[in-house]
Scaffold this motif. Sequence first.
Motif, PDB file in Angstrom:
ATOM      1  N   ALA A 103     -51.067  23.605 -37.393  1.00  0.00           N
ATOM      2  CA  ALA A 103     -50.865  24.689 -38.255  1.00  0.00           C
ATOM      3  C   ALA A 103     -49.604  25.496 -38.191  1.00  0.00           C
ATOM      4  O   ALA A 103     -49.136  25.650 -37.064  1.00  0.00           O
ATOM      5  CB  ALA A 103     -52.018  25.528 -38.100  1.00  0.00           C
ATOM      6  N   PHE A 104     -49.110  26.188 -39.534  1.00  0.00           N
ATOM      7  CA  PHE A 104     -48.133  27.067 -39.374  1.00  0.00           C
ATOM      8  C   PHE A 104     -48.894  28.415 -39.555  1.00  0.00           C
ATOM      9  O   PHE A 104     -49.943  28.647 -40.318  1.00  0.00           O
ATOM     10  CB  PHE A 104     -47.422  26.924 -40.455  1.00  0.00           C
ATOM     11  N   TYR A 105     -48.107  29.273 -38.693  1.00  0.00           N
ATOM     12  CA  TYR A 105     -48.623  30.752 -38.949  1.00  0.00           C
ATOM     13  C   TYR A 105     -47.426  31.685 -39.230  1.00  0.00           C
ATOM     14  O   TYR A 105     -46.454  31.681 -38.413  1.00  0.00           O
ATOM     15  CB  TYR A 105     -49.338  31.433 -37.618  1.00  0.00           C
ATOM     16  N   PRO A 106     -47.404  31.994 -40.589  1.00  0.00           N
ATOM     17  CA  PRO A 106     -48.304  32.145 -41.669  1.00  0.00           C
ATOM     18  C   PRO A 106     -48.386  30.818 -42.357  1.00  0.00           C
ATOM     19  O   PRO A 106     -47.455  30.005 -42.159  1.00  0.00           O
ATOM     20  CB  PRO A 106     -48.095  33.301 -42.537  1.00  0.00           C
ATOM     21  N   LYS A 107     -49.619  30.762 -42.966  1.00  0.00           N
ATOM     22  CA  LYS A 107     -49.644  29.537 -43.888  1.00  0.00           C
ATOM     23  C   LYS A 107     -49.436  29.870 -45.313  1.00  0.00           C
ATOM     24  O   LYS A 107     -49.325  28.789 -46.103  1.00  0.00           O
ATOM     25  CB  LYS A 107     -51.404  29.009 -43.930  1.00  0.00           C
ATOM     26  N   ARG A 108     -48.943  31.091 -45.566  1.00  0.00           N
ATOM     27  CA  ARG A 108     -48.545  31.584 -46.946  1.00  0.00           C
ATOM     28  C   ARG A 108     -47.277  32.441 -46.696  1.00  0.00           C
ATOM     29  O   ARG A 108     -47.330  33.260 -45.845  1.00  0.00           O
ATOM     30  CB  ARG A 108     -49.429  32.117 -47.639  1.00  0.00           C
ATOM     31  N   MET A 109     -46.334  32.100 -47.504  1.00  0.00           N
ATOM     32  CA  MET A 109     -45.054  32.941 -47.530  1.00  0.00           C
ATOM     33  C   MET A 109     -44.857  33.061 -49.048  1.00  0.00           C
ATOM     34  O   MET A 109     -44.939  32.599 -49.861  1.00  0.00           O
ATOM     35  CB  MET A 109     -43.837  32.013 -46.715  1.00  0.00           C
ATOM     36  N   ALA A 110     -43.937  34.318 -49.010  1.00  0.00           N
ATOM     37  CA  ALA A 110     -43.474  34.886 -50.446  1.00  0.00           C
ATOM     38  C   ALA A 110     -41.974  35.278 -50.194  1.00  0.00           C
ATOM     39  O   ALA A 110     -41.877  35.685 -49.168  1.00  0.00           O
ATOM     40  CB  ALA A 110     -44.271  35.819 -50.887  1.00  0.00           C
ATOM     41  N   LEU A 111     -41.057  34.940 -51.268  1.00  0.00           N
ATOM     42  CA  LEU A 111     -39.739  35.043 -51.065  1.00  0.00           C
ATOM     43  C   LEU A 111     -39.190  35.415 -52.543  1.00  0.00           C
ATOM     44  O   LEU A 111     -39.900  34.974 -53.581  1.00  0.00           O
ATOM     45  CB  LEU A 111     -38.741  34.049 -50.322  1.00  0.00           C
ATOM     46  N   SER A 112     -38.046  35.919 -52.759  1.00  0.00           N
ATOM     47  CA  SER A 112     -37.385  36.500 -53.821  1.00  0.00           C
ATOM     48  C   SER A 112     -36.605  35.054 -54.242  1.00  0.00           C
ATOM     49  O   SER A 112     -35.727  34.636 -53.164  1.00  0.00           O
ATOM     50  CB  SER A 112     -36.881  37.742 -53.900  1.00  0.00           C
ATOM     51  N   ALA A 113     -36.407  34.910 -55.450  1.00  0.00           N
ATOM     52  CA  ALA A 113     -35.561  33.619 -55.864  1.00  0.00           C
ATOM     53  C   ALA A 113     -34.168  34.162 -55.469  1.00  0.00           C
ATOM     54  O   ALA A 113     -33.737  35.281 -55.559  1.00  0.00           O
ATOM     55  CB  ALA A 113     -35.781  33.306 -57.534  1.00  0.00           C
ATOM     56  N   ALA A 114     -33.367  33.195 -55.747  1.00  0.00           N
ATOM     57  CA  ALA A 114     -31.836  33.288 -55.367  1.00  0.00           C
ATOM     58  C   ALA A 114     -31.358  34.122 -54.398  1.00  0.00           C
ATOM     59  O   ALA A 114     -30.410  35.020 -54.575  1.00  0.00           O
ATOM     60  CB  ALA A 114     -31.223  33.843 -56.762  1.00  0.00           C
ATOM     61  N   SER A 115     -31.782  34.218 -53.173  1.00  0.00           N
ATOM     62  CA  SER A 115     -31.640  34.536 -52.009  1.00  0.00           C
ATOM     63  C   SER A 115     -31.164  33.915 -50.811  1.00  0.00           C
ATOM     64  O   SER A 115     -31.965  32.496 -51.132  1.00  0.00           O
ATOM     65  CB  SER A 115     -32.495  35.653 -51.613  1.00  0.00           C
ATOM     66  N   THR A 116     -30.761  34.125 -49.884  1.00  0.00           N
ATOM     67  CA  THR A 116     -30.492  33.048 -48.980  1.00  0.00           C
ATOM     68  C   THR A 116     -31.463  33.768 -47.635  1.00  0.00           C
ATOM     69  O   THR A 116     -31.471  34.939 -47.433  1.00  0.00           O
ATOM     70  CB  THR A 116     -29.245  33.181 -48.198  1.00  0.00           C
ATOM     71  N   VAL A 117     -32.304  33.053 -47.007  1.00  0.00           N
ATOM     72  CA  VAL A 117     -33.410  33.616 -46.158  1.00  0.00           C
ATOM     73  C   VAL A 117     -33.041  32.856 -44.836  1.00  0.00           C
ATOM     74  O   VAL A 117     -32.667  31.713 -44.788  1.00  0.00           O
ATOM     75  CB  VAL A 117     -34.895  33.330 -46.607  1.00  0.00           C
ATOM     76  N   THR A 118     -33.269  33.601 -43.815  1.00  0.00           N
ATOM     77  CA  THR A 118     -33.165  32.957 -42.390  1.00  0.00           C
ATOM     78  C   THR A 118     -34.535  33.076 -42.103  1.00  0.00           C
ATOM     79  O   THR A 118     -35.308  34.064 -41.996  1.00  0.00           O
ATOM     80  CB  THR A 118     -32.332  34.008 -41.609  1.00  0.00           C
TER      81      THR A 118
END
Length: 128
Positions: A20-35
């Motif tokens: 399993a992954f923790y968290p199982k749900r993630m939210a991000l904004s479009a058109a950004s670079t995430v680390t």
Amino acid sequence: MACGNGPPALTIRARGTDLAFYPKRMALSAASTVTLTFENPSNLPHNYILVDGNEATLQAVNDAAQAAGAAGDYIPADMTGMYAHSPLLQSQTIKDFSFMVPSAGTYFYFCSFPGHLAGGMRGVLTVQ
Ligand SMILES: [Cu+2]
């Protein structure tokens, strides 16, 4: 979750012998670079592969990952259907990786190490 000022950063973890992954749900904004910082203090190798929110794509990419095999770290060379992936993390390792967040919608992420998707190692990314 990504919010506020500065570049978004998220942490995802594995635990113990859980598939399993923790968290199982993630939210991000479009058109950004995430680390994304992937912490694997568990007893198993894991990776993180981001695909579109389509079950058939998820299964096809997982099949391609099995074909890539251990020599390819279970990551398909062909990025079809994939938006991002981490390196394969051995047990007791931490790695950062960055990617461009895709357009608004629902995406799936999963681990392609053999047996882990079938064991439930997957989650949902919502992009707004
Ligand atoms: Cu895994």
